[in-house]
Design an enzyme around this catalytic site. Sequence first.
Site, PDB file in Angstrom:
ATOM      1  N   ASP A  94       1.218  -1.474   0.076  1.00  0.00           N
ATOM      2  CA  ASP A  94      -0.177  -0.187   0.194  1.00  0.00           C
ATOM      3  C   ASP A  94       0.908   1.449   0.105  1.00  0.00           C
ATOM      4  O   ASP A  94       0.073   2.405  -0.047  1.00  0.00           O
ATOM      5  CB  ASP A  94      -1.189   0.046   0.942  1.00  0.00           C
ATOM      6  CG  ASP A  94      -0.336   0.074   2.189  1.00  0.00           C
ATOM      7  OD1 ASP A  94       1.016  -0.305   2.846  1.00  0.00           O
ATOM      8  OD2 ASP A  94      -0.979  -0.460   3.265  1.00  0.00           O
ATOM      9  N   SER A  95       2.214   0.804   0.363  1.00  0.00           N
ATOM     10  CA  SER A  95       3.446   2.144  -0.314  1.00  0.00           C
ATOM     11  C   SER A  95       3.099   2.558  -1.286  1.00  0.00           C
ATOM     12  O   SER A  95       2.973   4.165  -2.130  1.00  0.00           O
ATOM     13  CB  SER A  95       4.378   2.074  -0.150  1.00  0.00           C
ATOM     14  OG  SER A  95       4.504   0.339  -1.009  1.00  0.00           O
ATOM     15  N   ASP A 133      -1.203  -5.810  -0.019  1.00  0.00           N
ATOM     16  CA  ASP A 133      -1.368  -5.359   0.762  1.00  0.00           C
ATOM     17  C   ASP A 133      -3.248  -4.877   0.707  1.00  0.00           C
ATOM     18  O   ASP A 133      -3.450  -4.829  -0.533  1.00  0.00           O
ATOM     19  CB  ASP A 133      -0.921  -3.640   1.023  1.00  0.00           C
ATOM     20  CG  ASP A 133      -0.107  -3.941   2.802  1.00  0.00           C
ATOM     21  OD1 ASP A 133       0.001  -5.105   2.765  1.00  0.00           O
ATOM     22  OD2 ASP A 133       0.523  -3.071   1.641  1.00  0.00           O
ATOM     23  N   LYS A 163      -1.512  -9.496   3.255  1.00  0.00           N
ATOM     24  CA  LYS A 163      -1.015  -9.677   4.291  1.00  0.00           C
ATOM     25  C   LYS A 163      -1.790  -8.609   4.950  1.00  0.00           C
ATOM     26  O   LYS A 163      -2.556  -7.498   4.268  1.00  0.00           O
ATOM     27  CB  LYS A 163       0.399  -8.110   3.614  1.00  0.00           C
ATOM     28  CG  LYS A 163       0.829  -7.893   5.251  1.00  0.00           C
ATOM     29  CD  LYS A 163       3.095  -7.732   4.661  1.00  0.00           C
ATOM     30  CE  LYS A 163       2.255  -6.093   4.074  1.00  0.00           C
ATOM     31  NZ  LYS A 163       1.633  -5.248   5.296  1.00  0.00           N
ATOM     32  N   GLU A 165      -1.792  -5.946   8.381  1.00  0.00           N
ATOM     33  CA  GLU A 165      -0.985  -5.109   9.243  1.00  0.00           C
ATOM     34  C   GLU A 165      -2.065  -5.311  10.728  1.00  0.00           C
ATOM     35  O   GLU A 165      -3.680  -5.035  10.834  1.00  0.00           O
ATOM     36  CB  GLU A 165      -1.035  -3.745   9.099  1.00  0.00           C
ATOM     37  CG  GLU A 165      -0.077  -3.196   7.947  1.00  0.00           C
ATOM     38  CD  GLU A 165      -0.428  -2.002   7.983  1.00  0.00           C
ATOM     39  OE1 GLU A 165      -0.025  -1.124   8.496  1.00  0.00           O
ATOM     40  OE2 GLU A 165       0.756  -1.227   7.328  1.00  0.00           O
ATOM     41  N   GLU A 232       8.597  -5.411  10.955  1.00  0.00           N
ATOM     42  CA  GLU A 232       8.953  -3.736  10.301  1.00  0.00           C
ATOM     43  C   GLU A 232       9.583  -2.500  11.821  1.00  0.00           C
ATOM     44  O   GLU A 232       9.015  -2.508  13.489  1.00  0.00           O
ATOM     45  CB  GLU A 232       7.715  -3.002   9.912  1.00  0.00           C
ATOM     46  CG  GLU A 232       8.741  -1.894   9.965  1.00  0.00           C
ATOM     47  CD  GLU A 232       7.223  -1.431   8.622  1.00  0.00           C
ATOM     48  OE1 GLU A 232       8.138  -0.090   8.036  1.00  0.00           O
ATOM     49  OE2 GLU A 232       6.100  -1.442   8.253  1.00  0.00           O
TER      50      GLU A 232
END
Length: 356
Positions: A94-95, A133, A163, A165, A232
């Site tokens: 998602d960056s 993501d 993925k 978070e 991270e």
Amino acid sequence: MFGSAKRTKRPAAFLDFAPGLLYPYRRCTRRWMSVRPEQPHFVPGSAPPRKKVTIQHLHALRAARTPITMLTAYDFPTARACEAHGVDITFVGDSLAQVCLGYDSTTRLTLDEMLHHVRAVARGSRTPFLVADMPFGTYHASPEDAVRNAVRLVREGGAEAVKLEGGRELAETVRRLTRVGIPVMAHIGLLPQRHVMLSGYRAQARDAEGALEVLRDALALEEAGAFAMVLEAIPHTLGAYISRRLARAATIGIGAGAGTDGQVLVWDDMVGTWNGHQAKFVRRFADVRGEVERGVKGYVQAVKDRSFPALEESYGMPKAEWERFEQTAGPLREEEGRAQNEVKAASAGAVVEEKW
């Protein structure tokens, strides 16, 4: 009807045309265009094509203590680079919200925007394992909501895993996803989607209590079925410790030290095209921004001084055909004299028939 139709024989002069094609009746010569699709090819003496990377393959790498490489990709060209140069996991992160779309935060990214990029990457990255993501808000409301959105990423986007978070509060969501056959990569430590709650992009687990929380998250998410997890911005000693404590799940570090099972970087950080803040864990392996600057400036200058395009970069016409054209179209007006001189100068060097 079609099987009994008599096929027209091609004249001998056109036998150089592609076999099996009858029409059109014209001599076929090579025509190179910038939009021509890339043709797969194998260079004799080079390494044979890689086998498809699977979860089993990733676990085998972990068992053999062979580091896993993971790199973000956001479009077909970056996906092709991951395909061609040995990356194990291609990750549509998602960056892309910031490095591709110009948003100020990953939380602005929508599912439809993510799907657009996942589809492009899936077309270019076939051998690496493809992870996407889940954007902010697409898996938080309920496990059912997460399954519904993850199915779209797999079915419409072509992702092989998703993925998420978050820590052990997502354990039930991970169970539900894996139960329906969608592999899950977890993400613990620094959670960029929660940067406001965390008061910025800060390293996590810098004390014993925080480290224990991250460890508990890792163990719970592995137990729930996560096949891998991103660690991270945590101390390197904790990254190595979690990697050894987990029984099955591979750890992918980003700012978690060299003791994890693999590493991931954002494409734009890795090649040096990102102009924003550079985190401590980023290493730039290329200066693509410098090359882009050199190329763009060179192009602009060449256009301004008319050195581009040169004659050899232009198409011509037989001299006799150009003279026939001028006779039919008529002479240029006086104010067009400069352009006429340029046309004549160009046509003077184009007396050989152009091959199309």
